[in-house]
Scaffold this motif. Sequence first.
Motif, PDB file in Angstrom:
ATOM      1  N   ALA A  73      30.165  -9.022  52.131  1.00 31.08           N
ATOM      2  CA  ALA A  73      28.839  -9.553  51.823  1.00 31.08           C
ATOM      3  C   ALA A  73      28.505 -10.593  52.892  1.00 31.08           C
ATOM      4  N   TYR A  74      27.239 -10.936  53.016  1.00 32.23           N
ATOM      5  CA  TYR A  74      26.796 -11.814  54.100  1.00 32.23           C
ATOM      6  C   TYR A  74      25.768 -12.820  53.613  1.00 32.23           C
ATOM      7  N   VAL A  75      25.719 -13.968  54.320  1.00 34.46           N
ATOM      8  CA  VAL A  75      24.677 -14.972  54.118  1.00 34.46           C
ATOM      9  C   VAL A  75      24.109 -15.277  55.498  1.00 34.46           C
ATOM     10  N   LEU A  76      22.790 -15.265  55.618  1.00 38.17           N
ATOM     11  CA  LEU A  76      22.138 -15.626  56.869  1.00 38.17           C
ATOM     12  C   LEU A  76      22.057 -17.147  56.937  1.00 38.17           C
ATOM     13  N   LEU A  77      22.716 -17.726  57.925  1.00 36.83           N
ATOM     14  CA  LEU A  77      22.728 -19.181  58.078  1.00 36.83           C
ATOM     15  C   LEU A  77      21.550 -19.671  58.911  1.00 36.83           C
ATOM     16  N   GLN A  78      21.235 -18.942  59.981  1.00 33.94           N
ATOM     17  CA  GLN A  78      20.110 -19.299  60.855  1.00 33.94           C
ATOM     18  C   GLN A  78      19.564 -18.026  61.468  1.00 33.94           C
ATOM     19  N   GLY A  79      18.252 -18.004  61.695  1.00 31.54           N
ATOM     20  CA  GLY A  79      17.643 -16.871  62.366  1.00 31.54           C
ATOM     21  C   GLY A  79      16.779 -16.051  61.439  1.00 31.54           C
ATOM     22  N   ALA A  80      16.574 -14.796  61.825  1.00 35.75           N
ATOM     23  CA  ALA A  80      15.738 -13.877  61.049  1.00 35.75           C
ATOM     24  C   ALA A  80      16.272 -12.462  61.224  1.00 35.75           C
ATOM     25  N   LEU A  81      16.255 -11.709  60.118  1.00 35.36           N
ATOM     26  CA  LEU A  81      16.768 -10.349  60.109  1.00 35.36           C
ATOM     27  C   LEU A  81      15.746  -9.417  59.474  1.00 35.36           C
ATOM     28  N   ALA A  82      15.814  -8.139  59.855  1.00 32.01           N
ATOM     29  CA  ALA A  82      14.998  -7.098  59.227  1.00 32.01           C
ATOM     30  C   ALA A  82      15.936  -6.133  58.516  1.00 32.01           C
ATOM     31  N   VAL A  83      15.549  -5.713  57.313  1.00 33.70           N
ATOM     32  CA  VAL A  83      16.309  -4.750  56.524  1.00 33.70           C
ATOM     33  C   VAL A  83      15.468  -3.482  56.451  1.00 33.70           C
ATOM     34  N   GLU A  84      16.048  -2.356  56.909  1.00 32.92           N
ATOM     35  CA  GLU A  84      15.295  -1.110  56.967  1.00 32.92           C
ATOM     36  C   GLU A  84      16.181   0.089  56.650  1.00 32.92           C
ATOM     37  N   THR A  85      15.557   1.128  56.129  1.00 34.76           N
ATOM     38  CA  THR A  85      16.207   2.433  56.036  1.00 34.76           C
ATOM     39  C   THR A  85      15.616   3.265  57.164  1.00 34.76           C
ATOM     40  N   ARG A  86      16.060   4.478  57.296  1.00 35.74           N
ATOM     41  CA  ARG A  86      15.504   5.341  58.346  1.00 35.74           C
ATOM     42  C   ARG A  86      14.006   5.529  58.174  1.00 35.74           C
ATOM     43  N   ARG A  87      13.535   5.402  56.955  1.00 37.49           N
ATOM     44  CA  ARG A  87      12.125   5.693  56.678  1.00 37.49           C
ATOM     45  C   ARG A  87      11.266   4.469  56.386  1.00 37.49           C
ATOM     46  N   THR A  88      11.871   3.366  55.946  1.00 41.68           N
ATOM     47  CA  THR A  88      11.072   2.285  55.378  1.00 41.68           C
ATOM     48  C   THR A  88      11.587   0.904  55.755  1.00 41.68           C
ATOM     49  N   HIS A  89      10.660   0.009  56.060  1.00 41.91           N
ATOM     50  CA  HIS A  89      10.998  -1.414  56.193  1.00 41.91           C
ATOM     51  C   HIS A  89      11.102  -1.965  54.777  1.00 41.91           C
ATOM     52  N   LEU A  90      12.220  -2.629  54.447  1.00 41.64           N
ATOM     53  CA  LEU A  90      12.427  -3.141  53.091  1.00 41.64           C
ATOM     54  C   LEU A  90      12.193  -4.630  52.965  1.00 41.64           C
ATOM     55  N   ALA A  91      12.639  -5.425  53.966  1.00 41.82           N
ATOM     56  CA  ALA A  91      12.536  -6.877  53.809  1.00 41.82           C
ATOM     57  C   ALA A  91      12.781  -7.587  55.131  1.00 41.82           C
ATOM     58  N   TYR A  92      12.304  -8.828  55.184  1.00 42.06           N
ATOM     59  CA  TYR A  92      12.685  -9.779  56.218  1.00 42.06           C
ATOM     60  C   TYR A  92      13.558 -10.822  55.547  1.00 42.06           C
ATOM     61  N   LEU A  93      14.616 -11.234  56.212  1.00 48.33           N
ATOM     62  CA  LEU A  93      15.511 -12.254  55.676  1.00 48.33           C
ATOM     63  C   LEU A  93      15.453 -13.491  56.559  1.00 48.33           C
ATOM     64  N   THR A  94      15.505 -14.658  55.910  1.00 49.08           N
ATOM     65  CA  THR A  94      15.532 -15.928  56.621  1.00 49.08           C
ATOM     66  C   THR A  94      16.742 -16.732  56.145  1.00 49.08           C
ATOM     67  N   ALA A  95      16.966 -17.885  56.756  1.00 49.66           N
ATOM     68  CA  ALA A  95      18.138 -18.715  56.449  1.00 49.66           C
ATOM     69  C   ALA A  95      18.272 -18.936  54.941  1.00 49.66           C
ATOM     70  N   GLY A  96      19.490 -18.720  54.460  1.00 44.61           N
ATOM     71  CA  GLY A  96      19.785 -18.873  53.040  1.00 44.61           C
ATOM     72  C   GLY A  96      19.780 -17.550  52.285  1.00 44.61           C
TER      73      GLY A  96
END
Length: 159
Positions: free
Chosen positions: A51-74
């Motif tokens: 499992a993971y926790v984003l400490l700093q930065g920004a991430l994108a969560v996607e499947t092959r077909r769909t953008h699901l979420a943007y993640l930020t610190a915390g």
Amino acid sequence: MAHSKQAEIGRCDLLAGLRRGPTRRLLAGSESFTVPAGGLILVEGDPSNDAYVLLQGALAVETRRTHLAYLTAGDHFGEVGVLTGRARSATVEAIEASQVLRIDGTRFRATFRRFGSFRAAVEDEFARRSLTVPEDRHPSTTGARHHRLPRLDLVPASA
């Protein structure tokens, strides 16, 4: 565990309810790492080990077909696969250089089983995501006290 690591993960709602001792046990052996922009942290279809926790930065969560979420610190991710034993259901990519904390999946599952407040926080998160939650048990819980583990397919319950 370094004091700074505990302070950094304090922003993570999922871990905020844990006391210092359980947090220390959960994070023993965890490691933080830097991912450059465009770097992949998880790839859809890969085994779900940690499992993971984003400490700093920004991430994108996607499947092959769909953008699901943007993640930020915390924000946290990867816990669904750790608890269900299923392959990764999405790819997580760094939008910008990011600092990520990897939490050992075995420790995550043990904390989930042992600490009701942590289990409740995880289950609340699953409910917040409005995902399908039928009964499922991860193979590592065999012999442990039986409880409901969500089976999440990142599909809204209304779909």
